[in-house]
Design an enzyme around this catalytic site. Structure first.
Site, short mmCIF file in Angstrom:
data_model
loop_
_atom_site.label_atom_id
_atom_site.label_comp_id
_atom_site.label_asym_id
_atom_site.label_seq_id
_atom_site.Cartn_x
_atom_site.Cartn_y
_atom_site.Cartn_z
N SER A 240 49.25 35.85 84.37
CA SER A 240 48.06 35.42 85.11
C SER A 240 47.32 34.32 84.37
O SER A 240 46.48 33.63 84.95
CB SER A 240 47.11 36.61 85.28
OG SER A 240 46.66 37.03 84.00
N TYR B 148 44.12 38.88 87.08
CA TYR B 148 44.80 39.62 88.16
C TYR B 148 44.33 41.08 88.21
O TYR B 148 44.29 41.69 89.27
CB TYR B 148 46.31 39.67 87.90
CG TYR B 148 47.12 38.46 88.27
CD1 TYR B 148 46.56 37.32 88.85
CD2 TYR B 148 48.50 38.46 88.05
CE1 TYR B 148 47.34 36.22 89.18
CE2 TYR B 148 49.29 37.36 88.38
CZ TYR B 148 48.71 36.24 88.94
OH TYR B 148 49.49 35.17 89.26
N GLY B 149 44.06 41.62 87.03
CA GLY B 149 43.97 43.07 86.84
C GLY B 149 42.96 43.83 87.66
O GLY B 149 43.06 45.05 87.78
N CYS C 219 53.50 39.86 82.22
CA CYS C 219 52.23 40.33 82.76
C CYS C 219 52.46 41.80 83.11
O CYS C 219 53.30 42.12 83.95
CB CYS C 219 51.87 39.54 84.01
SG CYS C 219 50.41 40.16 84.85
N THR D 108 50.49 43.82 84.58
CA THR D 108 49.98 44.17 85.91
C THR D 108 51.06 43.87 86.96
O THR D 108 51.35 44.71 87.81
CB THR D 108 48.69 43.36 86.20
OG1 THR D 108 47.82 43.49 85.07
CG2 THR D 108 48.00 43.87 87.43
N GLU E 46 40.21 34.99 77.64
CA GLU E 46 40.53 33.65 78.17
C GLU E 46 39.42 32.66 77.84
O GLU E 46 39.67 31.48 77.65
CB GLU E 46 40.72 33.69 79.69
CG GLU E 46 42.06 34.23 80.15
CD GLU E 46 43.24 33.26 79.93
OE1 GLU E 46 43.02 32.08 79.64
OE2 GLU E 46 44.38 33.73 80.04
N HIS F 228 47.39 39.95 77.16
CA HIS F 228 46.25 39.27 76.54
C HIS F 228 45.77 40.01 75.28
O HIS F 228 45.17 39.40 74.40
CB HIS F 228 45.07 39.18 77.51
CG HIS F 228 45.19 38.10 78.54
ND1 HIS F 228 46.03 38.22 79.62
CD2 HIS F 228 44.58 36.89 78.65
CE1 HIS F 228 45.93 37.10 80.36
NE2 HIS F 228 45.07 36.30 79.79
N1 DGL Z 1 48.05 39.57 81.00
C1 DGL Z 1 48.25 40.30 82.20
C2 DGL Z 1 48.69 41.70 81.93
O1 DGL Z 1 49.46 41.87 81.01
C3 DGL Z 1 47.22 40.14 83.27
C4 DGL Z 1 45.82 40.41 82.94
C5 DGL Z 1 44.89 40.03 84.07
O2 DGL Z 1 45.01 38.92 84.59
O3 DGL Z 1 44.02 40.84 84.41
O4 DGL Z 1 48.35 42.62 82.63
#
Ligand code: DGL
Length: 264
Positions: free
Chosen positions: A9, A40-41, A71, A73, A150, A184
């Protein structure tokens, strides 16, 4: 030379890319960060799928040898759909991370920190328990962390405060193994260690994910024999901002960064 696609994301998947640069230096990647739609989460599963399929459509113009879904998610919600959609091997981050955690715990109490949607999917719990019986899995959503990480202007104190809030329930459960179930979170590894203290196995699924990718490529005879060409980094967000992050957070000093049009 065919590239390995790595998608996330935003910038979190760079933590997986770093392991790949280290372990498979001859491979070349195309990275797509959907910064324009990050995080995204907290979005609905339908919306996340729509966004990820947009990224997949963007990738259709490139010759790929593999897709790494860096990712959690997206891996939790749609790995099988992605496998059905693309015609190269697809590797997610949850299965490798779950396997590592299942074998790391001594006291059978495992914590998982992840996004809201990853936690709701209970995919970590399911796969950890498939790997080893008799384990207790404590899942904790950390909805603020991705935006905090971020945004490089987030004050250190705000991250520490959020981590204290999210880690407290897991400390109560006396987990001895903590999975960073969002790509992240390794960006905050130092802060996590500082807030928790030293007495925890901190699991970053990246190492096992890349090991699995290597294994798949070796078996199919697709491992790069020599390095050739550049890595390509694409974003649906701000190009100079992402270029700066790639420079700071990876070992690539002069990255090629482009705008990704995913149609979303
Ligand atoms: N880095 C992603 C993960 O591993 C997405 C985090 C997000 O965008 O909320 O879930």
């Amino acid at each position: 030379m065919k590239k390995i696609a790595i998608i996330d994301s935003g910038s979190g998947g760079l933590t997986v890319a770093n392991v790949l640069f280290d372990r498979l230096p001859d491979e070349r990647i195309i990275y797509v960060g959907d910064h324009g739609n990050c995080p995204y989460g907290n979005k609905s599963p339908e919306k996340i799928k729509e966004l990820v399929f947009g990224v997949i459509r963007f990738l259709e113009q490139f010759e790929l040898k593999m897709l790494i879904v860096a990712c959690n998610t997206a891996s939790a919600l749609m790995l099988d759909e992605l496998k059905a959609r693309v015609d190269v091997p697809v590797i997610g981050v949850i299965e490798p991370g779950a396997r590592m955690a299942a074998h790391a715990t001594m006291n059978r109490q495992i914590g998982v920190i992840a996004t809201q949607r990853t936690v709701e999917s209970h995919m970590y719990r399911k796969i950890i328990q498939e790997n080893r019986e008799g384990l207790d899995i404590h899942e904790q959503a950390c909805p603020k962390l991705v935006s905090y990480l971020e945004n490089e202007d987030t004050p250190e104190d705000a991250i520490t405060e959020a981590l204290e809030e999210y880690l407290a329930p897991l400390r109560k459960e006396q987990v001895d193994t903590l999975v960073m179930g969002c790509t992240h979170y390794p960006l905050a590894e130092q802060q996590i260690r500082r807030v928790w203290g030293s007495d925890v196995n901190l699991v970053d699924p990246a190492r096992e994910t890349v090991a699995q990718a290597e294994e798949v490529l070796r078996k199919s005879g697709d491992l790069a024999a020599a390095s050739q060409g550049e890595h390509l980094f694409c974003t649906t967000g701000d190009v100079p901002d992402f270029e700066e992050k790639v420079r700071k957070w990876t070992t690539i000093s002069r990255p090629v960064v482009r705008l990704a049009k995913t149609g979303t």
